[in-house]
Design an enzyme around this catalytic site. Structure first.
Site, short mmCIF file in Angstrom:
data_model
loop_
_atom_site.label_atom_id
_atom_site.label_comp_id
_atom_site.label_asym_id
_atom_site.label_seq_id
_atom_site.Cartn_x
_atom_site.Cartn_y
_atom_site.Cartn_z
N THR A 72 -1.44 18.06 -41.14
CA THR A 72 -1.70 16.82 -40.39
C THR A 72 -1.47 17.00 -38.89
OG1 THR A 72 0.59 16.05 -40.63
CG2 THR A 72 -0.96 15.44 -42.37
N TYR A 103 4.32 15.37 -35.03
CA TYR A 103 2.89 15.03 -35.02
C TYR A 103 2.66 13.54 -34.82
CZ TYR A 103 2.69 19.63 -37.35
OH TYR A 103 2.84 20.96 -37.69
N HIS A 159 11.24 23.67 -37.74
CA HIS A 159 9.88 23.79 -37.22
C HIS A 159 9.70 24.98 -36.29
CE1 HIS A 159 6.08 21.27 -36.07
NE2 HIS A 159 5.80 22.53 -36.28
N SER A 192 9.93 27.92 -39.85
CA SER A 192 8.57 28.01 -39.33
C SER A 192 8.63 28.62 -37.93
CB SER A 192 7.96 26.60 -39.28
OG SER A 192 6.68 26.64 -38.70
N ARG A 302 -16.46 20.68 -45.57
CA ARG A 302 -15.53 21.80 -45.42
C ARG A 302 -14.26 21.61 -46.24
NH1 ARG A 302 -17.75 22.55 -40.08
NH2 ARG A 302 -16.21 21.19 -39.12
#
Length: 334
Positions: A72, A103, A159, A192, A302
């Protein structure tokens, strides 16, 4: 070349074999083998694969993760379209949704998850600790769960290294990650953008519970550079999860890897008996080498195309093809 000889077999081959085992694991799941959900949250029936059309990987904590994930974290999803786009992904059969507080669209994502009517046990939800306001992991996770309208996450990641620094240091933050896992607020924990051996080793030094996942920017154009950190992960049962894997299509078209990429695509098409796209070949490469895919698209066609390679009848990329593809992208700077 010493690097190639000494290095690739460790990396490409061992990960390829895990991909092969994975494939067999999928078969056994699909054919009624036992799967992993022991806890009450999940209402699956004996022999149904929990995430149809996805490739499942076993994590070092005993849980399973489905690939691909729909991310997202794009501008389109940020501009208030998150609810619509997540709904569209779920409708196309995607079940792993990858989120983050940073986000600024988790409220919209949560609305889509709730409205979809897909049972919680059939969803896999990842989010990330950003330390935007220097809150503890527990506090920030509370906010994320509230926004997503969930009572637990399947996967929670630090993150980026900076988030751990801002949160009071890696040692403190990783302890808190282990704590929320113990509490059952998250099923699995990981990191991450710990995309070097040095960074990942720092985590291993402070961890009682090793990360299950390291999500990094990973494509044919940095696969050789990232091989050492991927190999270190593999050594400790840490699965690599890739974002940015479509770089040959999105930001570096006509790069040096395209020639062999297209050859492998043609070979897959022959074996599959219908046309395989370059993007599908890239996803098959990740699947075959044991790397989880995180990707995103707002295009309905897609969305359908990109999930196809994760079905069990889609041909795998061979170890030799994977090595040739990865080598062809080495050292390219666009």
């Amino acid at each position: 070349m010493i690097l190639t000889d000494a290095f690739w077999p460790v990396f490409a081959l061992s990960s390829w074999f895990s991909g092969q085992q994975q494939h067999q694991h999928d078969e056994s799941l699909a054919n009624g083998g036992h799967h992993h959900h022991h806890h009450g949250h999940h209402g699956h029936h004996g022999h149904v694969q929990p995430f149809p059309g996805h490739t499942l990987y076993k994590l070092n904590d005993g849980n399973y993760i489905p690939s691909p994930a729909w991310g997202t974290g794009t501008a389109t999803a940020r501009e208030g379209n998150a609810t619509l786009l997540v709904a569209q992904a779920l409708e196309a059969g995607w079940r792993h949704i990858d989120c983050s507080l940073i986000y600024r669209n988790q409220n919209g994502t949560g609305e889509a998850l709730t409205a979809s009517g897909v049972p919680r046990g059939e969803l896999y939800i990842t989010s990330k600790y950003d330390s935007l306001t220097n809150q503890s992991v527990h506090e920030e996770l509370g906010l994320t769960l509230a926004q997503l309208q969930l009572d637990y996450l399947d996967l929670y990641l630090i993150h980026f290294p900076r988030a751990a620094v801002n949160g009071g240091g890696l040692k403190k933050v990783w302890r808190e990650m282990e704590e929320v896992k113990k509490m059952g607020l998250v099923r699995s924990i990981g990191v991450s953008n710990y995309d070097s051996v040095e960074l990942l080793e720092e985590v291993l030094e402070v961890a009682e519970v090793f990360p299950a996942i390291n999500q990094i920017n990973y494509s044919v154009y940095n696969a050789v550079d990232k091989a050492p950190v991927v190999a270190l992960g593999t050594q400790h049962g840490i699965l690599t999860s890739a974002y940015g894997e479509l770089r040959p299509i999105t930001s570096s078209p006509n790069g040096p890897a395209d020639i062999i990429g297209k050859q492998i695509t043609d070979r897959l098409s022959k074996d599959y008996g219908k046309e395989v796209t370059y993007a599908q070949m890239i996803f098959s490469w990740l699947k075959s080498t044991g790397v989880v895919a995180v990707t995103t698209t707002s295009n309905k066609e897609r969305l359908k195309e990109q999930v196809v390679p994760f079905g069990k009848d889609f041909p795998l990329v061979t170890a030799a093809e994977a090595r040739a593809f990865e080598a062809s992208g080495w050292g390219y700077k666009d």
